[in-house]
Design an enzyme around this catalytic site. Structure first.
Site, mmCIF file in Angstrom:
data_model
loop_
_atom_site.group_PDB
_atom_site.id
_atom_site.type_symbol
_atom_site.label_atom_id
_atom_site.label_comp_id
_atom_site.label_asym_id
_atom_site.label_seq_id
_atom_site.Cartn_x
_atom_site.Cartn_y
_atom_site.Cartn_z
ATOM 1 N N CYS A 1 0.839 -1.197 0.000
ATOM 2 C CA CYS A 1 0.000 0.000 0.000
ATOM 3 C C CYS A 1 0.872 1.244 0.000
ATOM 4 C CB CYS A 1 -0.930 0.000 1.211
ATOM 5 S SG CYS A 1 -1.993 1.458 1.304
ATOM 6 N N CYS B 1 -0.462 4.061 2.216
ATOM 7 C CA CYS B 1 -0.238 3.838 3.646
ATOM 8 C C CYS B 1 1.214 4.091 4.047
ATOM 9 C CB CYS B 1 -0.591 2.401 4.025
ATOM 10 S SG CYS B 1 -2.203 1.825 3.498
ATOM 11 N N ASP B 2 2.161 3.579 3.256
ATOM 12 C CA ASP B 2 3.558 3.507 3.685
ATOM 13 C C ASP B 2 4.525 4.373 2.899
ATOM 14 O OD1 ASP B 2 2.687 1.585 5.510
ATOM 15 O OD2 ASP B 2 3.052 -0.060 4.119
#
Length: 305
Positions: A130, A133-134
């Site tokens: 992701c 997300c990261d």
């Protein structure tokens, strides 16, 4: 006989349990592997509102604890069959059967892995599924993205605004993504294409240090990257519920932002639902919508679609 049965104990399922209990309904949430879903294994979550730095496990434990404190029943059990009965719905999990008047499907979806040695050990330590997300963890670093669809190219575009360099690795010579994404990738000076290529090895022990990229001609290139974002699709596990909720071509439940399926009393929430963005925030939103809709349906106050 519960008021609401919930299949899945991730963010969508547990949020639904919280909302249903606050509405005074009896609730049972069934989870087949681990409560919290994929986020439980994430070392750090930084994009959830009001929780700027929390581990996935702490987030999961807090969510599960909140649902249980409100009186939701939670049990481990992989649901293998679901059917509609005269009084509602019946689920089969192992040797046990559970009945409820309404059903919320929050089965989630798992990221398709590359299947390489060391992949599991390096997940959360350089290997990610992701970019949204990261990606921020790799600011000004070199990264790579694997895949050729919309998600892969969107991730490459997103990372190009953060990372020093992004290598987009795809096993074919053309992309499956929309033309707009292909054009946008081509316009990014810090995005390099590695077509007709596959990632064949991951390097690093405590953290990812690089990957081996093998071309169709057999040539091998060593790529030093701090992050590898795998975007080769997701795998929903919705088969047991196909008789109750229609699936799209990817196997996701056909349900809109109202979380309604084709079967009255059955609602779909979270990553298992056909949607454009799969994040903790959208899963929580789905859980609250699905639970509210289920309660309205049980109370006879639901409006016709």
């Amino acid at each position: 006989m519960y008021d609401i049965l919930i299949v899945g104990g991730g963010t969508a399922g547990l949020t639904a349990a919280i909302y249903a209990r606050r509405a005074g309904k009896t609730v049972l949430a069934l989870e087949g592997t681990a409560f919290g879903g994929q986020i439980a294994s994430s070392p750090l979550v930084e994009n959830y509102p009001a929780l700027p730095a929390v581990s996935g496990l702490d987030y999961t434990n807090a969510l599960l604890g909140q649902a249980k404190a409100l009186g939701a029943k939670v049990k481990f059990g992989r649901v293998t069959a679901a059917e509609q009965t005269g009084e509602g719905f019946k689920l089969t999990a192992g040797k046990r059967e559970y009945e409820g008047k309404a059903l919320i499907l929050a089965t989630g979806a798992s990221h398709r892995r590359l299947g390489l040695p060391n992949e599991e050990a390096l997940t959360g330590r350089g290997v990610s599924y992701c970019a949204t997300c990261d990606g921020a963890f790799f600011k000004d670093k070199d990264t790579a993205v694997v895949g050729g669809g919309d998600s892969a190219l969107q991730s490459a575009i997103f990372l190009s605004n953060i990372c020093r360099r992004v290598t987009l690795i795809h096993r074919r010579d053309t992309f499956r993504a929309q033309d707009a994404y292909v054009k946008a990738v081509g316009e990014r000076e810090n995005v390099e294409l590695a077509l007709n290529s596959q990632v064949t090895a991951l390097h690093g022990e405590s953290a990812l240090t690089g990957v081996s990229v093998t071309g169709r001609d057999g040539s091998v290139r060593e790529l030093a990257v701090a992050g590898l974002f795998v975007e080769v699709g997701q795998i929903p596990d919705n088969g047991p519920f196909a008789a109750l909720a229609e699936l799209d071509e990817g196997g996701y439940f056909r349900a809109g932002e109202d979380c309604l399926t084709r079967t009255p009393g059955v609602f779909a929430a979270g990553d298992c639902r056909s949607k454009t963005l799969r994040q903790l925030t959208t899963a929580a939103a789905d859980g609250s919508v699905a639970a509210t809709a289920a309660c309205a349906w049980l109370d006879g106050t639901a409006q016709e679609k």
